[in-house]
Structure formats: C-alpha cells, structure tokens
Design a protein around this motif. Structure first.
Motif, PDB file in Angstrom:
ATOM      1  N   ARG A  49      -1.646   1.782  -8.812  1.00  0.00           N
ATOM      2  CA  ARG A  49      -1.776   2.989  -9.645  1.00  0.00           C
ATOM      3  C   ARG A  49      -2.577   2.683 -10.905  1.00  0.00           C
ATOM      4  O   ARG A  49      -3.454   3.455 -11.300  1.00  0.00           O
ATOM      5  N   ALA A  50      -2.315   1.556 -11.518  1.00  0.00           N
ATOM      6  CA  ALA A  50      -3.033   1.184 -12.739  1.00  0.00           C
ATOM      7  C   ALA A  50      -4.509   0.904 -12.437  1.00  0.00           C
ATOM      8  O   ALA A  50      -5.394   1.351 -13.173  1.00  0.00           O
ATOM      9  N   LEU A  51      -4.770   0.183 -11.364  1.00  0.00           N
ATOM     10  CA  LEU A  51      -6.163  -0.105 -10.992  1.00  0.00           C
ATOM     11  C   LEU A  51      -6.929   1.181 -10.695  1.00  0.00           C
ATOM     12  O   LEU A  51      -8.080   1.350 -11.113  1.00  0.00           O
ATOM     13  N   SER A  52      -6.291   2.081  -9.978  1.00  0.00           N
ATOM     14  CA  SER A  52      -6.927   3.350  -9.659  1.00  0.00           C
ATOM     15  C   SER A  52      -7.270   4.116 -10.938  1.00  0.00           C
ATOM     16  O   SER A  52      -8.363   4.677 -11.066  1.00  0.00           O
ATOM     17  N   ALA A  53      -6.348   4.137 -11.871  1.00  0.00           N
ATOM     18  CA  ALA A  53      -6.580   4.838 -13.137  1.00  0.00           C
ATOM     19  C   ALA A  53      -7.754   4.212 -13.897  1.00  0.00           C
ATOM     20  O   ALA A  53      -8.636   4.926 -14.390  1.00  0.00           O
ATOM     21  N   ILE A  54      -7.775   2.888 -13.992  1.00  0.00           N
ATOM     22  CA  ILE A  54      -8.865   2.187 -14.683  1.00  0.00           C
ATOM     23  C   ILE A  54     -10.198   2.507 -14.012  1.00  0.00           C
ATOM     24  O   ILE A  54     -11.188   2.801 -14.683  1.00  0.00           O
ATOM     25  N   HIS A  55     -10.224   2.467 -12.702  1.00  0.00           N
ATOM     26  CA  HIS A  55     -11.478   2.666 -11.975  1.00  0.00           C
ATOM     27  C   HIS A  55     -11.953   4.119 -12.015  1.00  0.00           C
ATOM     28  O   HIS A  55     -13.159   4.361 -11.980  1.00  0.00           O
ATOM     29  N   HIS A  56     -11.026   5.067 -12.108  1.00  0.00           N
ATOM     30  CA  HIS A  56     -11.418   6.476 -12.166  1.00  0.00           C
ATOM     31  C   HIS A  56     -11.744   6.944 -13.578  1.00  0.00           C
ATOM     32  O   HIS A  56     -12.467   7.931 -13.736  1.00  0.00           O
ATOM     33  N   GLU A  57     -11.207   6.282 -14.586  1.00  0.00           N
ATOM     34  CA  GLU A  57     -11.456   6.677 -15.976  1.00  0.00           C
ATOM     35  C   GLU A  57     -11.811   5.452 -16.826  1.00  0.00           C
ATOM     36  O   GLU A  57     -11.084   5.085 -17.743  1.00  0.00           O
ATOM     37  N   PRO A  58     -12.942   4.814 -16.557  1.00  0.00           N
ATOM     38  CA  PRO A  58     -13.279   3.585 -17.282  1.00  0.00           C
ATOM     39  C   PRO A  58     -13.534   3.794 -18.774  1.00  0.00           C
ATOM     40  O   PRO A  58     -13.358   2.864 -19.561  1.00  0.00           O
ATOM     41  N   ALA A  59     -13.904   4.996 -19.170  1.00  0.00           N
ATOM     42  CA  ALA A  59     -14.198   5.243 -20.582  1.00  0.00           C
ATOM     43  C   ALA A  59     -12.940   5.447 -21.420  1.00  0.00           C
ATOM     44  O   ALA A  59     -12.997   5.382 -22.645  1.00  0.00           O
ATOM     45  N   ARG A  60     -11.837   5.679 -20.777  1.00  0.00           N
ATOM     46  CA  ARG A  60     -10.583   5.905 -21.507  1.00  0.00           C
ATOM     47  C   ARG A  60     -10.172   4.630 -22.238  1.00  0.00           C
ATOM     48  O   ARG A  60     -10.285   3.534 -21.703  1.00  0.00           O
ATOM     49  N   PRO A  61      -9.677   4.767 -23.456  1.00  0.00           N
ATOM     50  CA  PRO A  61      -9.263   3.577 -24.220  1.00  0.00           C
ATOM     51  C   PRO A  61      -7.895   3.058 -23.771  1.00  0.00           C
ATOM     52  O   PRO A  61      -6.890   3.175 -24.473  1.00  0.00           O
ATOM     53  N   TRP A  62      -7.848   2.472 -22.584  1.00  0.00           N
ATOM     54  CA  TRP A  62      -6.600   2.004 -21.988  1.00  0.00           C
ATOM     55  C   TRP A  62      -5.950   0.915 -22.820  1.00  0.00           C
ATOM     56  O   TRP A  62      -6.618   0.051 -23.358  1.00  0.00           O
ATOM     57  N   THR A  63      -4.611   0.950 -22.866  1.00  0.00           N
ATOM     58  CA  THR A  63      -3.842  -0.143 -23.456  1.00  0.00           C
ATOM     59  C   THR A  63      -2.948  -0.721 -22.364  1.00  0.00           C
ATOM     60  O   THR A  63      -2.634  -0.037 -21.383  1.00  0.00           O
ATOM     61  N   VAL A  64      -2.552  -1.962 -22.546  1.00  0.00           N
ATOM     62  CA  VAL A  64      -1.655  -2.595 -21.569  1.00  0.00           C
ATOM     63  C   VAL A  64      -0.340  -1.833 -21.527  1.00  0.00           C
ATOM     64  O   VAL A  64       0.226  -1.610 -20.450  1.00  0.00           O
ATOM     65  N   GLU A  65       0.119  -1.376 -22.661  1.00  0.00           N
ATOM     66  CA  GLU A  65       1.378  -0.628 -22.711  1.00  0.00           C
ATOM     67  C   GLU A  65       1.266   0.674 -21.903  1.00  0.00           C
ATOM     68  O   GLU A  65       2.140   1.005 -21.102  1.00  0.00           O
ATOM     69  N   GLU A  66       0.176   1.403 -22.071  1.00  0.00           N
ATOM     70  CA  GLU A  66      -0.025   2.662 -21.352  1.00  0.00           C
ATOM     71  C   GLU A  66      -0.108   2.427 -19.835  1.00  0.00           C
ATOM     72  O   GLU A  66       0.476   3.170 -19.047  1.00  0.00           O
ATOM     73  N   LEU A  67      -0.819   1.384 -19.436  1.00  0.00           N
ATOM     74  CA  LEU A  67      -0.918   1.056 -18.016  1.00  0.00           C
ATOM     75  C   LEU A  67       0.435   0.628 -17.458  1.00  0.00           C
ATOM     76  O   LEU A  67       0.786   0.952 -16.324  1.00  0.00           O
ATOM     77  N   GLY A  68       1.201  -0.091 -18.273  1.00  0.00           N
ATOM     78  CA  GLY A  68       2.543  -0.501 -17.865  1.00  0.00           C
ATOM     79  C   GLY A  68       3.451   0.691 -17.623  1.00  0.00           C
ATOM     80  O   GLY A  68       4.182   0.738 -16.629  1.00  0.00           O
ATOM     81  N   VAL A  69       3.398   1.667 -18.512  1.00  0.00           N
ATOM     82  CA  VAL A  69       4.194   2.889 -18.338  1.00  0.00           C
ATOM     83  C   VAL A  69       3.791   3.583 -17.042  1.00  0.00           C
ATOM     84  O   VAL A  69       4.638   4.019 -16.261  1.00  0.00           O
ATOM     85  N   MET A  70       2.474   3.645 -16.785  1.00  0.00           N
ATOM     86  CA  MET A  70       1.980   4.273 -15.559  1.00  0.00           C
ATOM     87  C   MET A  70       2.519   3.545 -14.321  1.00  0.00           C
ATOM     88  O   MET A  70       2.814   4.163 -13.302  1.00  0.00           O
ATOM     89  N   ALA A  71       2.643   2.229 -14.443  1.00  0.00           N
ATOM     90  CA  ALA A  71       3.128   1.416 -13.324  1.00  0.00           C
ATOM     91  C   ALA A  71       4.655   1.376 -13.257  1.00  0.00           C
ATOM     92  O   ALA A  71       5.221   0.842 -12.305  1.00  0.00           O
ATOM     93  N   GLY A  72       5.319   1.930 -14.282  1.00  0.00           N
ATOM     94  CA  GLY A  72       6.778   1.924 -14.302  1.00  0.00           C
ATOM     95  C   GLY A  72       7.356   0.581 -14.705  1.00  0.00           C
ATOM     96  O   GLY A  72       8.463   0.232 -14.293  1.00  0.00           O
ATOM     97  N   LEU A  73       6.604  -0.163 -15.503  1.00  0.00           N
ATOM     98  CA  LEU A  73       7.024  -1.504 -15.930  1.00  0.00           C
ATOM     99  C   LEU A  73       6.903  -1.639 -17.439  1.00  0.00           C
ATOM    100  O   LEU A  73       6.141  -0.905 -18.075  1.00  0.00           O
ATOM    101  N   SER A  74       7.620  -2.610 -17.984  1.00  0.00           N
ATOM    102  CA  SER A  74       7.428  -2.914 -19.404  1.00  0.00           C
ATOM    103  C   SER A  74       6.034  -3.504 -19.591  1.00  0.00           C
ATOM    104  O   SER A  74       5.399  -3.955 -18.634  1.00  0.00           O
ATOM    105  N   ARG A  75       5.564  -3.515 -20.814  1.00  0.00           N
ATOM    106  CA  ARG A  75       4.249  -4.056 -21.117  1.00  0.00           C
ATOM    107  C   ARG A  75       4.122  -5.495 -20.620  1.00  0.00           C
ATOM    108  O   ARG A  75       3.158  -5.856 -19.938  1.00  0.00           O
ATOM    109  N   ALA A  76       5.100  -6.323 -20.962  1.00  0.00           N
ATOM    110  CA  ALA A  76       5.059  -7.745 -20.590  1.00  0.00           C
ATOM    111  C   ALA A  76       5.138  -7.941 -19.077  1.00  0.00           C
ATOM    112  O   ALA A  76       4.385  -8.733 -18.499  1.00  0.00           O
ATOM    113  N   ALA A  77       6.047  -7.213 -18.440  1.00  0.00           N
ATOM    114  CA  ALA A  77       6.194  -7.336 -16.981  1.00  0.00           C
ATOM    115  C   ALA A  77       4.918  -6.870 -16.285  1.00  0.00           C
ATOM    116  O   ALA A  77       4.457  -7.479 -15.309  1.00  0.00           O
TER     117      ALA A  77
END
Length: 127
Positions: free
Chosen positions: A8-36
C-alpha cells in the motif's frame, strides 16, 4: 514475498511521487507505527522509505526528461522537488549530469538515429 502493508505504501509513493511523504504518514497508511514501518519497509524493499522515494522521483524524472519536452521546472514539480535548483542538485548527485544535459544527450542520440535511418546505414540490404 508479498507484504500488503508495504505494498500500500509503495503504491501510494509510485502514484503520487510529488506528495511530501513522511515515514510517519506512510506508516499510518500501512497500519504500523513509524518505527515498525521503517524497519519492515527497509527489510522488504532493501532501502529506507526516504531513499526509495528519492530513487523513484529521480527515476521518474529521468523518464520524463527522455520522453517529453516539459520545462525542467515542471519536471521538478511533478517529481516532488520544491525548486528547480533542488531538483538539479539531486539529479546531478544521482546521475552525475545536469537534467538539461541529460535531455540534450537524448535529443542528440535521437538525431543521430534519425540521420542513420534516413541514410540507410546499418540496415541489411541497404545501399
């Protein structure tokens, strides 16, 4: 090996590369803590999320430069760079050449191929 959360995170990055992604935001999308998320992403992809995002943006930028004629400012914006200067620096660091020169090389190579095709060079039975 398939990991739906990382997918899910990879798909989001690849579909919206211009978005200012953060590890925390991607983690939430993946249903995981930032560190995990960061640990799992790195294990699955082979590099941390910010490194993969940079790789994807520059890969996409190279493709846009090869296949189109959009101004560098537009390529920078479409690939998530706040300025043409930041894009230029990142592109040079990755590829060892400025984006404009990369595009010019593509144009030079295309011109050479067109000239050869027109003259029939390299074709079996030509000439």
């Amino acid at each position: 090996m398939h990991d739906p959360a990382i997918g899910r995170a990879l798909s989001a990055i690849h579909h919206e590369p211009a978005r200012p992604w953060t590890v925390e935001e991607l983690g939430v999308m993946a249903g995981l803590s930032r560190a995990a998320f960061a640990k799992r992403f790195t294990a699955f992809v082979g590099e941390p999320p910010p490194g993969h995002l940079t790789w994807w943006r520059l890969t996409l930028a190279g493709q846009l430069l090869r296949e189109g004629d959009q101004p560098l400012r537009v390529v920078a914006q479409r690939t998530g760079y706040a300025s043409e200067f930041a894009f230029d620096r990142a592109f040079k660091r990755k590829y060892g050449i400025a984006p404009g020169r990369h595009r010019a090389r593509r144009s030079d190579a295309a011109g050479l191929v067109s000239a050869q095709e027109t003259q029939g060079e390299g074709l079996v039975g030509a000439g």
